[in-house]
Design a protein around this motif. Structure first.
Motif, PDB file in Angstrom:
ATOM      1  N   GLU A   1       6.784  -8.772  21.729  1.00  0.00           N
ATOM      2  CA  GLU A   1       8.530  -8.847  23.475  1.00  0.00           C
ATOM      3  C   GLU A   1       8.638  -8.136  24.387  1.00  0.00           C
ATOM      4  O   GLU A   1       8.065  -6.436  23.628  1.00  0.00           O
ATOM      5  CB  GLU A   1       9.290  -8.930  22.243  1.00  0.00           C
ATOM      6  CG  GLU A   1       9.510 -10.689  21.109  1.00  0.00           C
ATOM      7  CD  GLU A   1      10.189 -10.827  20.619  1.00  0.00           C
ATOM      8  OE1 GLU A   1      11.147  -9.955  20.453  1.00  0.00           O
ATOM      9  OE2 GLU A   1      10.901 -12.204  20.407  1.00  0.00           O
ATOM     10  N   ILE A   2       9.091  -8.527  25.109  1.00  0.00           N
ATOM     11  CA  ILE A   2       9.570  -7.144  26.782  1.00  0.00           C
ATOM     12  C   ILE A   2      10.044  -6.104  25.874  1.00  0.00           C
ATOM     13  O   ILE A   2      10.605  -5.157  26.651  1.00  0.00           O
ATOM     14  CB  ILE A   2       9.541  -7.879  28.000  1.00  0.00           C
ATOM     15  CG1 ILE A   2       9.462  -6.681  28.878  1.00  0.00           C
ATOM     16  CG2 ILE A   2      10.529  -8.219  27.470  1.00  0.00           C
ATOM     17  CD1 ILE A   2       9.395  -7.276  29.887  1.00  0.00           C
ATOM     18  N   GLU A   3      11.526  -6.764  25.155  1.00  0.00           N
ATOM     19  CA  GLU A   3      12.304  -5.255  24.747  1.00  0.00           C
ATOM     20  C   GLU A   3      12.037  -5.086  23.366  1.00  0.00           C
ATOM     21  O   GLU A   3      12.192  -3.962  22.981  1.00  0.00           O
ATOM     22  CB  GLU A   3      13.419  -6.667  24.695  1.00  0.00           C
ATOM     23  CG  GLU A   3      14.012  -6.458  25.960  1.00  0.00           C
ATOM     24  CD  GLU A   3      15.482  -7.970  25.750  1.00  0.00           C
ATOM     25  OE1 GLU A   3      15.710  -8.084  24.806  1.00  0.00           O
ATOM     26  OE2 GLU A   3      16.185  -8.058  26.327  1.00  0.00           O
TER      27      GLU A   3
ATOM     28  N   LEU B   1       5.616  -7.938   3.222  1.00  0.00           N
ATOM     29  CA  LEU B   1       5.007  -7.420   4.516  1.00  0.00           C
ATOM     30  C   LEU B   1       5.778  -8.577   5.294  1.00  0.00           C
ATOM     31  O   LEU B   1       6.266  -8.497   6.589  1.00  0.00           O
ATOM     32  CB  LEU B   1       4.067  -7.213   4.874  1.00  0.00           C
ATOM     33  CG  LEU B   1       3.765  -5.856   3.849  1.00  0.00           C
ATOM     34  CD1 LEU B   1       2.387  -5.280   3.511  1.00  0.00           C
ATOM     35  CD2 LEU B   1       4.930  -4.618   4.411  1.00  0.00           C
ATOM     36  N   TRP B   2       5.313  -9.738   5.310  1.00  0.00           N
ATOM     37  CA  TRP B   2       4.946 -11.256   6.228  1.00  0.00           C
ATOM     38  C   TRP B   2       6.904 -11.220   6.482  1.00  0.00           C
ATOM     39  O   TRP B   2       6.810 -11.570   7.682  1.00  0.00           O
ATOM     40  CB  TRP B   2       4.622 -11.956   5.817  1.00  0.00           C
ATOM     41  CG  TRP B   2       4.482 -12.600   6.514  1.00  0.00           C
ATOM     42  CD1 TRP B   2       4.886 -14.739   6.051  1.00  0.00           C
ATOM     43  CD2 TRP B   2       3.607 -13.572   8.236  1.00  0.00           C
ATOM     44  NE1 TRP B   2       4.249 -15.841   6.929  1.00  0.00           N
ATOM     45  CE2 TRP B   2       4.233 -14.992   8.205  1.00  0.00           C
ATOM     46  CE3 TRP B   2       2.583 -12.359   8.451  1.00  0.00           C
ATOM     47  CZ2 TRP B   2       3.577 -15.549   9.322  1.00  0.00           C
ATOM     48  CZ3 TRP B   2       2.687 -12.737   9.666  1.00  0.00           C
ATOM     49  CH2 TRP B   2       2.620 -14.748  10.467  1.00  0.00           C
ATOM     50  N   GLN B   3       7.630 -11.273   5.632  1.00  0.00           N
ATOM     51  CA  GLN B   3       8.978 -11.906   5.193  1.00  0.00           C
ATOM     52  C   GLN B   3      10.015 -10.719   6.010  1.00  0.00           C
ATOM     53  O   GLN B   3      10.347 -11.094   7.339  1.00  0.00           O
ATOM     54  CB  GLN B   3       9.604 -12.112   3.956  1.00  0.00           C
ATOM     55  CG  GLN B   3      11.097 -12.115   4.203  1.00  0.00           C
ATOM     56  CD  GLN B   3      10.781 -13.575   4.626  1.00  0.00           C
ATOM     57  OE1 GLN B   3      10.327 -14.361   4.237  1.00  0.00           O
ATOM     58  NE2 GLN B   3      12.088 -13.909   5.505  1.00  0.00           N
ATOM     59  N   GLY B   4       8.788  -9.215   6.428  1.00  0.00           N
ATOM     60  CA  GLY B   4       9.397  -8.110   7.132  1.00  0.00           C
ATOM     61  C   GLY B   4       9.289  -9.246   8.305  1.00  0.00           C
ATOM     62  O   GLY B   4       9.939  -8.287   9.391  1.00  0.00           O
TER      63      GLY B   4
ATOM     64  N   GLY C   1      12.291  -9.559  11.380  1.00  0.00           N
ATOM     65  CA  GLY C   1      12.279  -8.315  12.507  1.00  0.00           C
ATOM     66  C   GLY C   1      12.213  -8.168  13.293  1.00  0.00           C
ATOM     67  O   GLY C   1      12.814  -8.541  14.759  1.00  0.00           O
ATOM     68  N   TYR C   2      11.970 -10.560  13.774  1.00  0.00           N
ATOM     69  CA  TYR C   2      11.782 -11.183  14.990  1.00  0.00           C
ATOM     70  C   TYR C   2      12.838 -12.650  14.525  1.00  0.00           C
ATOM     71  O   TYR C   2      12.926 -12.836  15.431  1.00  0.00           O
ATOM     72  CB  TYR C   2      10.298 -12.163  14.597  1.00  0.00           C
ATOM     73  CG  TYR C   2       9.215 -10.920  16.010  1.00  0.00           C
ATOM     74  CD1 TYR C   2       9.542 -11.003  16.559  1.00  0.00           C
ATOM     75  CD2 TYR C   2       8.805 -10.097  15.036  1.00  0.00           C
ATOM     76  CE1 TYR C   2       8.897  -9.948  17.586  1.00  0.00           C
ATOM     77  CE2 TYR C   2       7.142  -9.427  15.612  1.00  0.00           C
ATOM     78  CZ  TYR C   2       7.854  -9.448  17.115  1.00  0.00           C
ATOM     79  OH  TYR C   2       6.819  -8.131  18.188  1.00  0.00           O
ATOM     80  N   GLY C   3      13.122 -12.662  13.184  1.00  0.00           N
ATOM     81  CA  GLY C   3      14.380 -13.419  13.574  1.00  0.00           C
ATOM     82  C   GLY C   3      13.933 -14.733  13.135  1.00  0.00           C
ATOM     83  O   GLY C   3      14.297 -16.084  13.243  1.00  0.00           O
ATOM     84  N   LEU C   4      13.078 -14.935  12.700  1.00  0.00           N
ATOM     85  CA  LEU C   4      12.536 -15.684  12.331  1.00  0.00           C
ATOM     86  C   LEU C   4      12.165 -16.369  11.157  1.00  0.00           C
ATOM     87  O   LEU C   4      12.421 -15.761   9.442  1.00  0.00           O
ATOM     88  CB  LEU C   4      10.175 -15.962  12.396  1.00  0.00           C
ATOM     89  CG  LEU C   4       9.897 -15.632  13.998  1.00  0.00           C
ATOM     90  CD1 LEU C   4       8.411 -14.482  13.977  1.00  0.00           C
ATOM     91  CD2 LEU C   4       9.790 -16.471  14.592  1.00  0.00           C
ATOM     92  N   VAL C   5      12.167 -18.311  11.408  1.00  0.00           N
ATOM     93  CA  VAL C   5      12.562 -18.465  10.003  1.00  0.00           C
ATOM     94  C   VAL C   5      11.641 -19.426   9.380  1.00  0.00           C
ATOM     95  O   VAL C   5      11.466 -20.622  10.324  1.00  0.00           O
ATOM     96  CB  VAL C   5      14.037 -19.143   9.442  1.00  0.00           C
ATOM     97  CG1 VAL C   5      14.118 -20.280   8.169  1.00  0.00           C
ATOM     98  CG2 VAL C   5      14.957 -18.580   9.865  1.00  0.00           C
ATOM     99  N   LEU C   6      10.122 -19.289   9.248  1.00  0.00           N
ATOM    100  CA  LEU C   6       9.577 -20.085   8.748  1.00  0.00           C
ATOM    101  C   LEU C   6       9.167 -20.835   7.433  1.00  0.00           C
ATOM    102  O   LEU C   6       9.792 -20.278   6.241  1.00  0.00           O
ATOM    103  CB  LEU C   6       8.131 -19.636   8.455  1.00  0.00           C
ATOM    104  CG  LEU C   6       7.770 -18.768   9.824  1.00  0.00           C
ATOM    105  CD1 LEU C   6       6.214 -17.908   9.446  1.00  0.00           C
ATOM    106  CD2 LEU C   6       7.832 -19.826  11.050  1.00  0.00           C
ATOM    107  N   ALA C   7       9.052 -22.526   7.205  1.00  0.00           N
ATOM    108  CA  ALA C   7       8.808 -23.150   6.428  1.00  0.00           C
ATOM    109  C   ALA C   7       7.567 -22.043   5.396  1.00  0.00           C
ATOM    110  O   ALA C   7       6.654 -21.589   5.658  1.00  0.00           O
ATOM    111  CB  ALA C   7       8.379 -24.417   6.609  1.00  0.00           C
ATOM    112  N   PRO C   8       8.031 -21.968   3.809  1.00  0.00           N
ATOM    113  CA  PRO C   8       7.549 -22.061   2.929  1.00  0.00           C
ATOM    114  C   PRO C   8       5.832 -22.344   3.444  1.00  0.00           C
ATOM    115  O   PRO C   8       4.984 -21.813   2.888  1.00  0.00           O
ATOM    116  CB  PRO C   8       8.200 -22.330   1.558  1.00  0.00           C
ATOM    117  CG  PRO C   8       9.729 -22.439   1.879  1.00  0.00           C
ATOM    118  CD  PRO C   8       8.706 -22.593   3.217  1.00  0.00           C
ATOM    119  N   GLU C   9       5.427 -23.760   3.261  1.00  0.00           N
ATOM    120  CA  GLU C   9       4.525 -24.272   3.664  1.00  0.00           C
ATOM    121  C   GLU C   9       3.627 -23.167   4.658  1.00  0.00           C
ATOM    122  O   GLU C   9       2.489 -23.499   5.090  1.00  0.00           O
ATOM    123  CB  GLU C   9       4.412 -25.266   3.812  1.00  0.00           C
ATOM    124  CG  GLU C   9       4.944 -25.977   4.854  1.00  0.00           C
ATOM    125  CD  GLU C   9       6.539 -26.657   4.261  1.00  0.00           C
ATOM    126  OE1 GLU C   9       7.051 -27.412   4.969  1.00  0.00           O
ATOM    127  OE2 GLU C   9       7.675 -25.839   2.971  1.00  0.00           O
TER     128      GLU C   9
END
Length: 147
Positions: free
Chosen positions: A121-123, A19-22, A26-34
């Motif tokens: 987000e406003i959009e 779910l977190w990956q989804g 959805g926000y175009g975020l790429v987070l480091a695995p840590e």
């Protein structure tokens, strides 16, 4: 369809990560695995204010509400902050987002929170249609500085 709302437990880690990956996608975020690992660790730490509620359909987590509460200078008590809300695309339209917010409202009332707030987000028109049914936006703009 059976809907269950409950706290996340250690056995939910793989579903949470899905779910977190989804949410991130959805926000175009790429987070480091840590960062994800650290978030999960904090969510499971009973002494940490950050908590996760899950919305399950027929026993399978399909959404989450990550939240915390904190003292406020504006009210006689604490505020609740809904930090992240997400429902898997295949489970949308079934009332899970609404159920998660209503769940936090009930938790907050039980625990004496004075207010519940969140940002989007406003959009994000889909989310705003739901949020506008609970309350009006308060007109604030977020400023966030990386330290």
């Amino acid at each position: 369809m059976t809907v269950e709302l409950r706290n996340a437990t250690p056995s939910d880690e793989s579903d949470f990560r899905r779910l977190w990956q989804g949410f991130c996608d959805g926000y175009g975020l790429v987070l480091a695995p840590e960062v994800t690992a650290f978030t999960w660790t904090r969510l499971m730490d009973l002494d940490n204010a950050l908590k996760a509620r899950l919305a399950c359909l027929d026993g399978r987590p399909q959404g989450f509400a990550i939240h915390q509460h904190h003292p406020s200078t504006w009210v006689l008590g604490d505020d609740g902050y809904l930090e992240d809300l997400f429902v898997a695309p295949e489970a949308r339209g079934r009332g899970l987002g609404r159920a998660l917010i209503e769940d936090l409202v009930a938790i907050g009332r039980t625990r004496g929170w004075r207010r519940l707030y969140w940002l989007t987000e406003i959009e994000n028109a889909g989310a705003r249609r739901l949020y506008d049914q609970f309350c009006d936006n308060d007109g604030h703009i977020r400023y966030r500085m990386t330290l």
